[in-house]
Structures are given as structure tokens and as C-alpha cells.
Motif scaffolding. Sequence first.
Motif, short mmCIF file in Angstrom:
data_model
loop_
_atom_site.label_atom_id
_atom_site.label_comp_id
_atom_site.label_asym_id
_atom_site.label_seq_id
_atom_site.Cartn_x
_atom_site.Cartn_y
_atom_site.Cartn_z
N PRO A 85 32.75 1.47 8.67
CA PRO A 85 32.08 2.24 7.61
C PRO A 85 30.58 2.00 7.53
N SER A 86 30.07 0.96 8.18
CA SER A 86 28.64 0.63 8.07
C SER A 86 27.81 1.15 9.23
N GLY A 145 22.02 1.23 12.20
CA GLY A 145 23.26 0.70 12.76
C GLY A 145 23.95 -0.24 11.79
N GLY A 146 25.20 -0.55 12.09
CA GLY A 146 26.05 -1.31 11.18
C GLY A 146 26.05 -2.80 11.41
N VAL A 147 27.07 -3.46 10.83
CA VAL A 147 27.17 -4.92 10.87
C VAL A 147 28.45 -5.34 11.59
N GLY A 148 28.45 -6.58 12.03
CA GLY A 148 29.62 -7.13 12.69
C GLY A 148 29.55 -8.65 12.71
N PHE A 149 30.60 -9.29 13.24
CA PHE A 149 30.67 -10.75 13.30
C PHE A 149 31.26 -11.17 14.64
N ALA A 172 32.74 -19.25 22.59
CA ALA A 172 33.66 -20.33 22.99
C ALA A 172 33.21 -21.65 22.37
N GLY A 173 34.16 -22.39 21.81
CA GLY A 173 33.86 -23.67 21.18
C GLY A 173 33.39 -23.56 19.74
N GLU A 174 33.34 -22.33 19.20
CA GLU A 174 32.89 -22.12 17.82
C GLU A 174 34.05 -21.60 16.98
N VAL A 175 34.19 -22.16 15.77
CA VAL A 175 35.25 -21.74 14.85
C VAL A 175 34.62 -21.61 13.46
N ALA A 176 34.86 -20.46 12.83
CA ALA A 176 34.31 -20.24 11.49
C ALA A 176 35.21 -19.27 10.75
N SER A 177 35.13 -19.29 9.42
CA SER A 177 35.88 -18.38 8.57
C SER A 177 34.91 -17.58 7.71
N ILE A 178 35.24 -16.33 7.50
CA ILE A 178 34.44 -15.47 6.64
C ILE A 178 35.32 -14.99 5.49
N MET A 179 34.82 -15.14 4.28
CA MET A 179 35.57 -14.72 3.10
C MET A 179 34.69 -13.78 2.29
N GLY A 180 34.99 -12.51 2.34
CA GLY A 180 34.26 -11.53 1.55
C GLY A 180 32.99 -11.06 2.22
N VAL A 181 32.88 -9.75 2.43
CA VAL A 181 31.70 -9.14 3.02
C VAL A 181 31.29 -7.96 2.14
N ARG A 182 30.01 -7.83 1.91
CA ARG A 182 29.50 -6.70 1.13
C ARG A 182 28.22 -6.18 1.79
N VAL A 183 28.12 -4.86 1.90
CA VAL A 183 26.91 -4.21 2.38
C VAL A 183 26.44 -3.25 1.30
#
Length: 318
Positions: A168-169, A277-281, A285-296
Amino acid sequence: MRCLWCRRKIGSLRRYFDNEYCSSEHRKLAKTASSRDLRDAGHSYGEDDDDYTVLSRPEAKKGQIKSKTQFGGFAILLGLFLLAMIWMPQGSQPAPVARDTSSYTPRQETYWSRFRESLPSLGSASSELVEDFHSGLKDWNLNGNGGSGSWVVQSGSVRPRELRFWAPSMKLKDYDLDFQAQIEERAIGWAFRAKDVNNYYAAKIVLERPAPFPVSEIVRYAVVNGEEQARTQLPLPMQLQKGTFYKVRVHVKGDNFVTSVNGAVVDTWTDRRLRAGGVGFFTNAGEVASIMGVRVSEDRSLIERIFLPALFVHPDQW
């Protein structure tokens, strides 16, 4: 101010050079009537009285010129201003934002772009996109083309892996990207102004050294035509810890980009290559992360939000 002949209001434009009569015709008529009144009374200019006044005002006759209203004067001035601003040479202009051309014609796109650029902002109102990942990843395209991928959704958060864009972005231009991120191993990365998998801006927060003396940095670069360009690494002016959620904001406006963490600005930079253009995540390799809640939150001028829906109605909907 009112006309001494017809008693109507004198237009604002005419007041600059005549604040007695609303038109040259009425001035001539008043002068003729005044001369006739004085002659009939046995006077002529220069005799006993230094001043004279018009004793009566005849009713306006059919065919006489009517005075311009105040609204008409303002309308003429506004029209001339808009025409001058729209067609005045503007130099090089940024590439227009890609839009769905099924709902309006290229001619309407050109006229509207010139019109909105010529007007000052009268305030702004935001339209928001919000994602909490409770409905899965249906709006998150794998490299812009869909697919399963290896993102993991759990309890209203997501662990990103390969680069995905938020569908959508993708047609937005100027906006604020807000999200909460928790770095579990090394880094979290995001993209913005993403046109496709070969053209986007990217940034990462990297934990270079863990506690007890953590060192972190922000890394940013551009991907243009599939090639990474201008990679920059800067130390963060704060200590970040693993396992803690941080609020990240990326302000995207014109050529300027500002990144802040928990309300503190950590990076500002400028680039002109990608205009929309839009957004993304993503994580590597070797990287671990969590995303909670995104707003544009997209910024639009008040004029655009009022007139845009009306200007771009498809002819079949008229």
C-alpha cells in the motif's frame, strides 16, 4: 466606497485609480448632469461658489454600464495570478509520482501537477497506513513480486529476513515511517522510497559491540539500478541494548531524510536520485530482529485533499 452616480460599491481594482465612480461612463454621466444642473440654475464654473454638489441622481437607465462588484475584482486578480504561476517557467522539475493512470488522463495529470506546485501550502492533513501483522503478510511483497519467503509472524510482530515491500505504500512520495524494533542479533534494516528491488534507499541500525560497553551505529546507502552506492557508517550518540524495543522514525520529505530513535535525531542526509516509493524491511545473514507495529503517515496539502478526488474522477463515473 460607493459610486456617486449609481450608489453601488466600487470594485477593489478600480479604487486604485478612481474612488468616486465605478466606471468611466458613470463619471462622464455625472459630469454632464452636474454641468446641466448648474447651467439651469444660472451658474457656470468659476462663478460665486467654489464648490458644487450634484443635487440629484437619476435612476440608472437600461444599457448603461454597471459597476464591477468587489467579488469580480478579486476573481480577476486571482485568475491572473494562477495563470502566471502555472505557466511561468519553473526550471527543472522532479519526476512526477507514479499513479494509477486508469482513473485520469495524462492531460489532467500535467495540469494538476502545475496547479499544486504553484500554490503555497495552506496547512496539511495526513493519511495513515497502519500495520500490526495480525492479518499476516498479505500486503508484504517478496522483492516486489509476492511469494512465501521466510518472514515469521508471531504474536503481532514479525521477524523479517529477505527484503519485502509494503504494497500500500509503494506510490507514496513524502511521508513519515514509524516502527518499533527489537534487535536480537546484530541489526535491523529498512528501505524507503523503494520503487522496486533494484531502486531504493536503505538504512540499518547495527549493534557492533554488545553490553557491558555497547557500541552501535547507523548504516545507510542507496541501491540504484541494482548497484549499491554511497554507503555511509556513523556512530549512534546513544547506547542500544539487545532485547529492548526502540521507536524509530524516518522523515522523508523532498530530498531530505531524517532518522530518529526514541525521539532523538541520529542521522540526517540528502539525496535526489529517487523521488517516490514505498517502505520495506530486511535482515541479512547473522541478523535477527523483531518489528512490532508499522505506520506510514503521508503529508498532503489541504488544497490537494479537497480538490484531488474531484479532479481525478474517471469519465465513466460522471
